[in-house]
Design a protein around this motif. Sequence first.
Motif, PDB file in Angstrom:
ATOM      1  N   GLU A 197       0.832  -1.212   0.000  1.00 34.00           N
ATOM      2  CA  GLU A 197       0.000   0.000   0.000  1.00 34.00           C
ATOM      3  C   GLU A 197       0.862   1.254   0.000  1.00 34.00           C
ATOM      4  N   LEU A 198       1.983   1.199   0.703  1.00 33.40           N
ATOM      5  CA  LEU A 198       2.890   2.351   0.729  1.00 33.40           C
ATOM      6  C   LEU A 198       3.415   2.658  -0.670  1.00 33.40           C
ATOM      7  N   LEU A 199       3.854   1.614  -1.380  1.00 36.01           N
ATOM      8  CA  LEU A 199       4.431   1.816  -2.709  1.00 36.01           C
ATOM      9  C   LEU A 199       3.369   2.051  -3.775  1.00 36.01           C
ATOM     10  N   ALA A 200       2.098   1.852  -3.431  1.00 34.50           N
ATOM     11  CA  ALA A 200       1.001   2.097  -4.369  1.00 34.50           C
ATOM     12  C   ALA A 200       0.423   3.503  -4.225  1.00 34.50           C
ATOM     13  N   ARG A 201       0.954   4.284  -3.323  1.00 33.83           N
ATOM     14  CA  ARG A 201       0.461   5.654  -3.133  1.00 33.83           C
ATOM     15  C   ARG A 201       0.674   6.492  -4.395  1.00 33.83           C
ATOM     16  N   ALA A 202      -0.125   7.537  -4.509  1.00 34.91           N
ATOM     17  CA  ALA A 202       0.043   8.457  -5.640  1.00 34.91           C
ATOM     18  C   ALA A 202       1.293   9.305  -5.477  1.00 34.91           C
ATOM     19  N   SER A 203       1.733   9.489  -4.240  1.00 37.65           N
ATOM     20  CA  SER A 203       2.933  10.277  -3.957  1.00 37.65           C
ATOM     21  C   SER A 203       3.564   9.766  -2.675  1.00 37.65           C
ATOM     22  N   LEU A 204       4.888   9.748  -2.650  1.00 39.79           N
ATOM     23  CA  LEU A 204       5.628   9.308  -1.458  1.00 39.79           C
ATOM     24  C   LEU A 204       6.894  10.162  -1.364  1.00 39.79           C
ATOM     25  N   VAL A 205       6.789  11.241  -0.615  1.00 41.53           N
ATOM     26  CA  VAL A 205       7.876  12.223  -0.536  1.00 41.53           C
ATOM     27  C   VAL A 205       8.767  11.916   0.662  1.00 41.53           C
ATOM     28  N   VAL A 206      10.066  11.865   0.419  1.00 43.36           N
ATOM     29  CA  VAL A 206      11.040  11.651   1.486  1.00 43.36           C
ATOM     30  C   VAL A 206      12.146  12.694   1.363  1.00 43.36           C
ATOM     31  N   ALA A 207      12.867  12.889   2.441  1.00 42.87           N
ATOM     32  CA  ALA A 207      14.004  13.813   2.442  1.00 42.87           C
ATOM     33  C   ALA A 207      15.280  13.046   2.139  1.00 42.87           C
ATOM     34  N   LYS A 208      16.159  13.666   1.372  1.00 42.90           N
ATOM     35  CA  LYS A 208      17.461  13.064   1.109  1.00 42.90           C
ATOM     36  C   LYS A 208      18.529  14.138   1.156  1.00 42.90           C
ATOM     37  N   ARG A 209      19.753  13.701   1.379  1.00 39.30           N
ATOM     38  CA  ARG A 209      20.865  14.645   1.440  1.00 39.30           C
ATOM     39  C   ARG A 209      21.140  15.258   0.082  1.00 39.30           C
ATOM     40  N   SER A 210      21.470  16.539   0.089  1.00 40.42           N
ATOM     41  CA  SER A 210      21.774  17.249  -1.160  1.00 40.42           C
ATOM     42  C   SER A 210      22.874  18.263  -0.911  1.00 40.42           C
ATOM     43  N   LYS A 211      23.909  18.201  -1.724  1.00 44.96           N
ATOM     44  CA  LYS A 211      25.011  19.164  -1.604  1.00 44.96           C
ATOM     45  C   LYS A 211      24.599  20.536  -2.135  1.00 44.96           C
ATOM     46  N   LYS A 212      23.601  20.579  -3.008  1.00 43.81           N
ATOM     47  CA  LYS A 212      23.184  21.844  -3.622  1.00 43.81           C
ATOM     48  C   LYS A 212      22.253  22.655  -2.725  1.00 43.81           C
ATOM     49  N   ALA A 213      21.469  21.964  -1.885  1.00 44.99           N
ATOM     50  CA  ALA A 213      20.522  22.668  -1.022  1.00 44.99           C
ATOM     51  C   ALA A 213      21.239  23.302   0.167  1.00 44.99           C
ATOM     52  N   LYS A 214      20.831  24.527   0.537  1.00 43.57           N
ATOM     53  CA  LYS A 214      21.466  25.225   1.654  1.00 43.57           C
ATOM     54  C   LYS A 214      21.285  24.462   2.959  1.00 43.57           C
ATOM     55  N   SER A 215      20.147  23.816   3.110  1.00 47.45           N
ATOM     56  CA  SER A 215      19.859  23.076   4.333  1.00 47.45           C
ATOM     57  C   SER A 215      20.589  21.740   4.391  1.00 47.45           C
TER      58      SER A 215
END
Length: 222
Positions: free
Chosen positions: A131-149
Amino acid sequence: MPKHRLAFSKADTAKYISHLDLMRTFQRAFLRAGLPIKHTEGFNPHAFVSIPLPLSVGYSSACEVLECELLGEVDRDTVPARMTAALPAGITVHRCYEAARPVKELCWVNYIVTLEYEAGAPFGAERAIQELLARASLVVAKRSKKAKSGQTEVDLIPLIARSTVEERRDTIGLDLVIRAQNPGLNPELVVSAIRSECPDMAPDFVSFHRRAVLDGDFQPWE
């Protein structure tokens, strides 16, 4: 001279060899195998080898590809055995062939992700993850060198072409076909989503195996 590719697998303790160490290992293996390959020019030449889709440390794989340029008259049929004999245990070269398709046509990767539970798979885990992988959207946070945060958000669902969830006695097996590049999806983010969204289904251990690299039509890329 045509560019060549070596198809190889990486298993057992060899899966803990980092990408940079793997490149150095192959460079030395070409020397041991007596196979001349193209080198860069300049005062400090090094072997011209590359791996289009580097594998994370700890991942096993049945479908790795290394690009090089063999020099002189070399019988390509003898290359796999010569290279395998010169490489550490766990790395096996299966084929040597002329590169035909560009790397940009490598679109999808098939991973087998095994979630292991010391006390057995939790009740309802298979359905909850499906059911989790069948969602219309599944947003997670990931590390990014480009983002200030230092972090950015990514929706996993558009990057997952296919997913199958299968429960066994002590494990849950995920058969995933996910985006390879531009942008690529790290399967660890799928596990991170399970831990976050379904904490009762969080595994004690996880293993990752790359089974196939595919083109835009989900056919083997080589």
